[in-house]
Write a protein that holds these residues in place. Structure first.
Motif, mmCIF file in Angstrom:
data_model
loop_
_atom_site.group_PDB
_atom_site.id
_atom_site.type_symbol
_atom_site.label_atom_id
_atom_site.label_comp_id
_atom_site.label_asym_id
_atom_site.label_seq_id
_atom_site.Cartn_x
_atom_site.Cartn_y
_atom_site.Cartn_z
ATOM 1 N N SER A 252 25.996 16.852 -44.682
ATOM 2 C CA SER A 252 26.947 16.940 -43.585
ATOM 3 C C SER A 252 28.017 15.874 -43.768
ATOM 4 O O SER A 252 27.854 14.952 -44.560
ATOM 5 C CB SER A 252 26.256 16.782 -42.230
ATOM 6 N N GLY A 253 29.107 16.005 -43.028
ATOM 7 C CA GLY A 253 30.142 14.985 -43.017
ATOM 8 C C GLY A 253 31.416 15.317 -43.752
ATOM 9 O O GLY A 253 32.365 14.525 -43.726
ATOM 10 N N GLY A 254 31.483 16.461 -44.396
ATOM 11 C CA GLY A 254 32.698 16.840 -45.095
ATOM 12 C C GLY A 254 33.818 17.179 -44.132
ATOM 13 O O GLY A 254 33.620 17.305 -42.924
ATOM 14 N N GLY A 255 35.018 17.320 -44.684
ATOM 15 C CA GLY A 255 36.160 17.651 -43.861
ATOM 16 C C GLY A 255 37.460 17.475 -44.603
ATOM 17 O O GLY A 255 37.482 17.299 -45.821
ATOM 18 N N LEU A 256 38.551 17.519 -43.852
ATOM 19 C CA LEU A 256 39.895 17.359 -44.391
ATOM 20 C C LEU A 256 40.386 15.949 -44.098
ATOM 21 O O LEU A 256 40.309 15.477 -42.956
ATOM 22 C CB LEU A 256 40.839 18.386 -43.760
ATOM 23 N N VAL A 257 40.901 15.284 -45.121
ATOM 24 C CA VAL A 257 41.381 13.917 -44.967
ATOM 25 C C VAL A 257 42.614 13.718 -45.840
ATOM 26 O O VAL A 257 42.755 14.353 -46.888
ATOM 27 C CB VAL A 257 40.270 12.904 -45.330
ATOM 28 N N GLN A 258 43.511 12.849 -45.408
ATOM 29 C CA GLN A 258 44.708 12.542 -46.185
ATOM 30 C C GLN A 258 44.387 11.583 -47.320
ATOM 31 O O GLN A 258 43.413 10.825 -47.248
ATOM 32 C CB GLN A 258 45.781 11.930 -45.283
#
Length: 126
Positions: free
Chosen positions: A7-13
């Motif tokens: 868990s913990g993935g996502g979109l980041v700059q």
């Protein structure tokens, strides 16, 4: 039977941070190490980092050294991957995997890991 859940993935700059978690449950009496792997589109899966349960020894692939930190909570059989200063080339599906047994000082190869999670997407983009 062993279960692995990331868990913990996502979109980041670019330059941002994420923390991934990997929870291992089931029959973990002989758990030796937990590792993180990633696969970007059009590329083969590669090892990112791993940590041994027994002594906490860690391994990092060259491209993430100084930016990523792996840690573990043995009581919970949980491993974390803190990812700082993320770059677009870090974009990939990140997989957690565990290996059971006794391997001494040798770091097991990717194809030796026994149980795998389904992956969590990490996207680094402006």
């Amino acid at each position: 039977q062993v279960q692995v859940v990331e868990s913990g993935g996502g979109l980041v700059q670019p330059g941002g941070s994420l923390r991934l978690s990997c929870e291992v449950s089931g029959f973990t009496l002989h758990l030796y190490a937990i590792g993180w792997f990633r696969q970007a589109p059009g590329k083969e899966r590669e090892g990112v980092s791993c940590i041994r349960k027994t002594d906490g020894s860690t391994y990092y692939t060259d491209s993430v050294k100084g930016r990523f930190t792996i840690s573990r909570d043995n009581a919970k059989n949980t491993v974390y991957l803190q990812m700082n200063n993320l770059k677009p080339e870090d974009t990939a599906v990140y997989y957690c995997a565990t290996i059971l047994g006794i391997y001494g000082s040798r770091w097991p190869a990717m194809d030796e890991y026994d149980y795998w999670g389904s992956g969590t997407q990490v996207t680094v983009s402006s």
